[in-house]
Scaffold this motif. Sequence first.
Motif, PDB file in Angstrom:
ATOM      1  N   ASN A   1       0.706  -1.310   0.168  1.00 57.34           N
ATOM      2  CA  ASN A   1       0.065   0.154   0.067  1.00 57.34           C
ATOM      3  C   ASN A   1       0.740   1.372   0.065  1.00 57.34           C
ATOM      4  O   ASN A   1       0.347   2.309  -0.335  1.00 57.34           O
ATOM      5  N   LEU A   2       2.027   1.136   0.454  1.00 58.22           N
ATOM      6  CA  LEU A   2       3.190   2.162   0.365  1.00 58.22           C
ATOM      7  C   LEU A   2       3.390   2.684  -0.702  1.00 58.22           C
ATOM      8  O   LEU A   2       4.043   3.734  -1.237  1.00 58.22           O
ATOM      9  N   LEU A   3       3.171   1.768  -1.911  1.00 58.17           N
ATOM     10  CA  LEU A   3       3.846   1.798  -3.237  1.00 58.17           C
ATOM     11  C   LEU A   3       2.898   2.578  -4.392  1.00 58.17           C
ATOM     12  O   LEU A   3       3.200   2.627  -5.386  1.00 58.17           O
ATOM     13  N   ILE A   4       1.543   2.894  -3.919  1.00 62.49           N
ATOM     14  CA  ILE A   4       0.274   3.460  -4.631  1.00 62.49           C
ATOM     15  C   ILE A   4       0.300   4.735  -4.190  1.00 62.49           C
ATOM     16  O   ILE A   4       0.412   5.395  -3.041  1.00 62.49           O
ATOM     17  N   SER A   5      -0.403   5.642  -5.061  1.00 56.89           N
ATOM     18  CA  SER A   5      -0.748   6.599  -4.567  1.00 56.89           C
ATOM     19  C   SER A   5      -2.310   7.299  -4.427  1.00 56.89           C
ATOM     20  O   SER A   5      -2.641   8.221  -4.411  1.00 56.89           O
ATOM     21  N   ASN A   6      -3.096   6.149  -4.725  1.00 58.20           N
ATOM     22  CA  ASN A   6      -4.593   6.406  -4.745  1.00 58.20           C
ATOM     23  C   ASN A   6      -5.406   5.242  -3.834  1.00 58.20           C
ATOM     24  O   ASN A   6      -6.482   4.607  -4.345  1.00 58.20           O
ATOM     25  N   ASP A   7      -4.614   5.095  -2.603  1.00 55.21           N
ATOM     26  CA  ASP A   7      -5.239   4.169  -1.789  1.00 55.21           C
ATOM     27  C   ASP A   7      -6.707   4.540  -1.347  1.00 55.21           C
ATOM     28  O   ASP A   7      -6.873   5.610  -0.747  1.00 55.21           O
ATOM     29  N   PRO A   8      -7.721   3.615  -1.670  1.00 52.15           N
ATOM     30  CA  PRO A   8      -8.869   4.119  -1.077  1.00 52.15           C
ATOM     31  C   PRO A   8      -9.410   4.121   0.318  1.00 52.15           C
ATOM     32  O   PRO A   8     -10.345   4.623   0.733  1.00 52.15           O
TER      33      PRO A   8
END
Length: 360
Positions: A329-336
């Motif tokens: 989750n730290l590698l994405i920019s649009n965590d819902p």
Amino acid sequence: MNRRACLKFLAAAAAAPLGAEQASVEARIVQLKLRQTWTTTMSSSDYRDTIHVHYARDGVTGRGEGAPIARYHEDAQGARKAIESILPLLESSDPWRFTRLLREVFDRIPGHYAAKAAIDIALMDWVGQKLGVPLYRYFGLDPAEAPVTTFSIGIDTPEITRRKVREAEPYPILKIKVGLDTDEETIDAVRGETGKPLRVDANEGWKTKEEALEKIRWLESQGVEFIEQPLPAAMFEETRWLRGKVNIPVIADEAVLKASDIPKLAEAYDGINVKLDKCGGMLEAHRMIEMAKALGLKTMLGCMISSSVSITAAAHLSPLVDYADLDGNLLISNDPYSGVRVEKGKLVLPSRPGLGLIPS
Ligand code: MG
């Protein structure tokens, strides 16, 4: 009512006792945007699709997620279809009898472990919320024992690798992806920036036992704590030979999918990497961790690139394991959602009921 809707209605009616409550179940694909292009020996991409399940019943919604793994011929469209094929079962079954329900899900859906994980996690989130307890408590675990997570550095040029290592400054242990001809350059670039402990994942990238032995002997001199999946999963005898010749633990990832794989693997590996997406959710992951521990193996919880739904689910089991690699989750920019947090590398579990997710 068309024929398909009619069949669906009849199947649901047959599965549910008259007057029983129904759940509302939704499966949808969420496209996660990567902060940086992500490269391993297997693929390179800027976004990933994961399958999300919402399980709503009695005023509570459980959320689940699974990341389809291309190596096992899974994709998000197939995962959604697999879930939709058993909607009447999911909507009409009693969620409190989740052990039986999940067994039936596993029997009815061949493959599609991401889909199974999304269903399992959504059900466990629902159960935890209804009981009013965080899932770590449901499993009898102490959140203070949650481990430090590694932060992963994908394969890249030496300059970008150096920049990524500088950006990973808050994380005390790094996981480095290797398995190409550029391995030495990669490790040299990392070691040019930091003396932190490293864990290395070859993702089946080395093709002979001799090549793997040479690389691992060199990695041992570079402060590497363990090596994950040095050889292809099918090279069991070669891996057993290799393990007898190296001094750091050899951890199975691609070679281990489910609990019944573990007794045999104990002959060639020192530990296993458990992923919810690979095994089909929290209950099977728990079973795998306990079986590995009983056999004296090291245990690790890993992940795919996912939102906080899947990563938080794995994190609730993390007090059980020796190593955590829960940074998807730290590698994405649009965590819902937000859920588990990382403080100085350590996983901090939410104490809210169920997974403890908050929509972003
Ligand atoms: Mg791995």
